[in-house]
Design a protein around this motif. Structure first.
Motif, mmCIF file in Angstrom:
data_model
loop_
_atom_site.group_PDB
_atom_site.id
_atom_site.type_symbol
_atom_site.label_atom_id
_atom_site.label_comp_id
_atom_site.label_asym_id
_atom_site.label_seq_id
_atom_site.Cartn_x
_atom_site.Cartn_y
_atom_site.Cartn_z
ATOM 1 N N MET A 34 25.259 39.086 41.593
ATOM 2 C CA MET A 34 26.518 38.410 41.262
ATOM 3 C C MET A 34 27.055 37.730 42.516
ATOM 4 O O MET A 34 27.807 38.314 43.282
ATOM 5 C CB MET A 34 27.513 39.415 40.685
ATOM 6 C CG MET A 34 28.714 38.747 40.038
ATOM 7 S SD MET A 34 29.541 39.832 38.890
ATOM 8 C CE MET A 34 30.932 38.789 38.454
ATOM 9 N N CYS A 78 29.562 46.277 39.581
ATOM 10 C CA CYS A 78 29.956 46.127 38.184
ATOM 11 C C CYS A 78 28.820 46.376 37.219
ATOM 12 O O CYS A 78 29.057 46.558 36.029
ATOM 13 C CB CYS A 78 30.517 44.728 37.980
ATOM 14 S SG CYS A 78 29.389 43.439 38.540
ATOM 15 N N ALA A 137 32.827 44.353 43.622
ATOM 16 C CA ALA A 137 32.858 45.616 42.868
ATOM 17 C C ALA A 137 31.502 45.848 42.218
ATOM 18 O O ALA A 137 30.942 44.944 41.611
ATOM 19 C CB ALA A 137 33.953 45.560 41.804
ATOM 20 N N CYS A 188 30.548 39.230 44.274
ATOM 21 C CA CYS A 188 31.396 40.205 43.596
ATOM 22 C C CYS A 188 31.444 41.468 44.444
ATOM 23 O O CYS A 188 30.416 42.029 44.805
ATOM 24 C CB CYS A 188 30.853 40.515 42.210
ATOM 25 S SG CYS A 188 31.808 41.804 41.373
ATOM 26 N N HIS A 244 35.691 43.269 38.405
ATOM 27 C CA HIS A 244 34.983 42.369 39.300
ATOM 28 C C HIS A 244 35.899 42.010 40.465
ATOM 29 O O HIS A 244 37.119 42.111 40.356
ATOM 30 C CB HIS A 244 34.551 41.085 38.577
ATOM 31 C CG HIS A 244 33.596 41.332 37.449
ATOM 32 N ND1 HIS A 244 32.290 41.696 37.647
ATOM 33 C CD2 HIS A 244 33.771 41.293 36.114
ATOM 34 C CE1 HIS A 244 31.685 41.856 36.475
ATOM 35 N NE2 HIS A 244 32.567 41.626 35.519
HETATM 36 CU CU CU Z 1 30.835 41.975 39.304
#
Ligand code: CU
Lengths: 158, 659
Positions: free
Chosen positions: B637, B630, B628, B626, B590
């Motif tokens: 997120m 994920c 990334a 976030c 993350h």
């Molecule tokens: Cu994430």
């Protein structure tokens, strides 16, 4: 000439196998839709999940308090961010999970979440519902057992 | 073949101008083009999808300051390990944990020039525990842990100008070495005229002790030597394992227009240092401590903030003050670059940039010469040995500009030759060239799989070249530096691959993948997270305010942050997001970024805690998210921070999950 015979034989054999619905790619892809028995799961696996736990685990009547405490610690560190006791979060509610599932099933879900989502009809169903694959949280088998003890204790006391 | 020939000619002309033409004239026999037909070359470098390469390659980043990791022979790019330069991609040098790694006695330095990676050794073989790499500009050495492929430690070298002859290790990683490329006044911060060079400037050779358990570096001592340029170094092996060798140039002691002024002498020196004896002298109190400020930056535990320790004082051995001999000069033609020791430890090869031969010294003859007192003069106490007494061979016709040599353990050496842009293979028995092959274009260093160890497996050679010119699709006036992979398992070298790299690799290291890949960590175990601001349980997510400092103890998991709604931050606050990735699954990362932060994102590996500092300057609502990808719900997120005026009385609150 010889080649043609071989080829014919090969086609014939492959047709036969496909007809039996085994070891062929298209049949494989259908697996998630097929009833559990046809996925090649044992009766134990259907009931108690796929993973390192392959036998019934001994569960006492009372509680092993040390195990409950250990289980709670791990649960709060590695599980609680995704599961509520009551109500859906990233994953299903777990306060009452032992009413739905056996202790072995819960342990296998903890120890092999990816395999359960891929190969077990309940896991497949849950994945469709929650759309997130539960991660393996680097939990050892005795720790999974302790989590079960904690979840039993929780259900009893809440 | 004809086509390739003409292409080669064009390349050489492009690469080295008219000097290349001169090379044909001088060397007589032009380089042979040896390239497998496409099919078999492709087969040799083909690694099927999902399969792993046989070797890890670690290429220095040069002016990128980093270290890149490659799979060989496929030349798959695996990752960049950030070392001496800030890396906004990962947050290295931007996160609070990593910032202290950049502290030096000159302050926070966000960049350097990394040259010579070297893998730690046991019994003269690469062991894969750590890899060291030097910073050339502001002299430092870094240690990277090959469990996590992360920089764990950076040590500054005091009283040194340009740490180029570094970071080579001895056979059992007892020491890692450093050396002055630019001599400077040895006395710290000395303010003198530049033309007092010969009187007030000195060189320093650094010996850094390595703790065998932790890998931690400790500057044991420095040898203060005449003011030459100390270019490269290498430890001995087997019988010569107690010795390290450094090349010198500029024995003319020029301080301006070195191009001309430092190229006058026919011979410069290889400095042979008996490090074991030097260390004994130090241990027995023959050294003396002088001022020298430097920083030592490292992690104390598994996780947490790197600490910066400011040190002062260094033990020196000054050759002018010590009667016993522990360092010798071997005259070596001419402005040598590389000094390389063959797998048996007997042959010491100098790469004389401006020499017309490759000089080969014999270690055993050197010992005999020392015993026999074959000393032609002493410079500041250092005995200069007789050239004829130590030399055992001179390789004729090596091409123009031999730089650096490695070995195949089968009796052959391979030298990179810069100006004529080729690699020459020569025999350690006859000292004759037996094969040569083109490099595209202008080769610097080369690396043989295991070529700097006692037991090379010598399947491949990587040439690190300086200009790409027409080799790949053009990408503007400045292009990335190339590398070529050659098969050297047979009698003839064969070109297999030509690929662009990252930064400017000056040297590379290789290790058999099976030596390390099973030890590589997949996660940071949460149980071992000793970060002082780690989130140990999600239930502890919280925000603490102390004056203007606000600490957010935040957790990340697929696919949310907790907390994700924050109010009560004020303009003028310094906010630290201590983000713990609560997952324990390999490679589920993350990240966090917040609008307007004068900072990079921070990436957080599974089980890791990392900290992003944010100082909001305007009121308003700030989304964070976030960075990334994920999970399927990655786009969900996100969160919000409300920033109020400096004098606002909005209460500090946080929540998650209750709309
Ligand atoms: Cu994430």
């Amino acid at each position: 000439m010889k080649n043609i015979t071989l080829l014919t034989a090969a086609v014939f054999i492959s047709l036969t196998i496909t007809a039996c619905g085994e070891s062929d790619a298209p049949a494989d892809r259908d697996r998630s839709e097929a009833p559990a028995q046809e996925q090649g799961l044992s009766e134990f696996e259907v009931e108690h999940g796929i993973g390192p736990v392959t036998e019934r685990v001994e569960i006492g009547d009372g509680f092993d308090q040390a195990m409950v405490d250990k289980g709670r610690n791990i649960y709060e560190m590695k599980c609680e961010m995704c599961h509520n006791y009551e109500g859906r979060m990233v994953g299903p509610e777990l306060g009452n999970v032992l009413e739905r599932r056996s202790p072995e099933f819960v342990m296998n879900f903890i120890l092999n979440p990816g395999g359960m989502a891929r190969d077990h009809p309940v896991g497949q169903e849950l994945l469709r519902e929650y759309m997130t694959i539960m991660p393996f949280q680097n939990v050892k088998e005795d720790e999974a057992r302790a989590i079960v003890e904690y979840l039993r204790y929780y259900a009893e006391h809440n | 073949m004809t086509k390739q020939k003409s292409k080669k000619l064009r390349g050489l002309l492009l690469g080295a101008g008219f000097v290349a033409v001169a090379a044909f004239v001088f060397t007589g026999c032009p380089s042979q083009q040896s390239m497998l037909d496409r099919g078999s070359a492709a087969e040799k470098v083909y690694v099927a999808p999902g399969e792993h390469d046989e070797y890890y390659g670690f290429f220095s980043g040069g002016y990128s300051g980093q270290l890149s990791v490659w799979g060989l022979p496929s030349a798959r790019f695996l990752k960049v390990i950030p070392v001496f330069s800030q890396d906004p991609e990962t947050g290295y040098g931007y996160s609070e944990e990593t910032k202290p790694l950049f502290n030096t006695s000159y302050g926070f330095i966000p960049w350097d020039d990394s040259h010579h990676p070297h893998i730690s050794q046991t019994n003269g073989d690469a062991d894969g525990r750590w890899i060291f790499i030097n910073a050339n500009n502001t002299p430092r050495i870094a240690r990277i842990d090959l469990k996590t492929f992360e920089t764990k430690e950076i040590l500054e070298l005091p009283n040194t100008g340009g740490n180029h002859a570094s970071s080579f290790v001895t056979s059992n990683t007892e020491y890692v070495i450093g050396g002055t490329r630019f001599s400077i006044p040895y006395e710290q911060d000395l303010d003198v005229p530049i033309d007092s060079y010969s009187d007030s400037f000195r060189g320093a050779l650094s010996f850094i002790k390595v703790d065998q358990n932790s890998g931690m570096m400790d500057l044991d001592f420095q040898i203060v030597v005449p003011p030459y340029n100390y270019d490269l170094g290498r430890a001995g092996k087997g019988p010569s394992a107690d010795w390290v060798f450094f090349t010198t140039y500029n024995t003319e002691e020029a301080h301006t227009m070195l191009e001309v002024n430092a190229s006058r002498n026919d011979k410069d020196f290889i400095a042979a240092v008996n490090w074991r004896k030097a260390a004994e002298l130090v241990a027995n109190g023959h050294g003396r401590t002088v001022p020298g400020e430097y920083y030592h930056n490292y992690y104390e535990g598994n996780q947490g903030y790197a600490v910066s320790e400011r040190k002062n004082g260094v033990t020196i051995l000054d050759t002018r003050e010590i009667d016993e001999d522990f360092i010798y000069y071997l005259p070596t033609p001419k402005s040598p670059h590389g000094v390389d020791v063959d797998p048996t430890g007997e042959f010491i090869v100098g790469g004389g940039k401006l020499a017309t031969i490759i000089p080969v010294h014999s270690f055993s003859r050197m010992l005999e010469a020392i015993d026999a007192g074959a000393v032609v003069e002493r410079i500041d106490g250092i005995p200069v040995l007789d050239y004829d007494a130590t030399i055992i061979g001179e390789v004729e016709n090596p091409g123009l500009g031999p730089l650096h040599t490695e070995f195949d353990g089968r009796g052959y050496a391979y030298t990179s030759v810069y100006i004529s842009s080729e690699i020459v293979k020569w025999s350690l028995e006859t000292f004759e060239v037996v094969d040569r092959i083109d490099a595209y274009y202008s080769i610097g260093h080369l690396m043989i799989t295991g070529g700097d160890t006692k037991n090379p497996d010598a399947r491949y050679l990587v040439g690190l070249t300086k200009t790409a010119k027409d080799r790949y699709l053009p990408t503007g006036p400045k292009q990335n530096h190339p590398a070529q992979l050659y098969d050297i398992s047979g009698d003839r070298m064969e070109l297999l691959l030509d690929f662009p790299t990252i930064g400017e690799p000056h040297y590379a290291q290789e290790i058999r993948a099976d030596k390390i890949k099973d030890n590589v960590a997949q996660i940071y175990e949460m149980e071992d997270n000793d970060h002082p601001h780690a989130l140990r349980r999600i239930a502890d997510n919280r925000i603490e305010r102390e004056g203007n400092v606000v600490r957010v103890f935040m957790g990340a998991t697929r696919s949310h942050f907790r907390p994700d709604n924050i109010e009560g931050i004020r303009v003028g606050d310094t906010v630290y997001f201590h983000l713990t990735n609560l997952e324990q699954e390999w490679d589920v990362v993350h990240g966090i970024a917040i609008k307007g932060a004068q900072n990079s994102e921070i990436l957080v590996a599974p089980g890791q805690t990392k900290t992003m500092k944010w100082t909001p300057t305007r009121t308003g609502i700030y989304p964070f998210y976030c960075t990334a990808f994920c999970s399927a719900l990655h786009q969900e997120m996100q969160g919000y921070v409300r920033v109020s005026a400096a004098d606002s009385d909005v209460e500090l609150t946080w929540r998650t999950g209750t709309n």
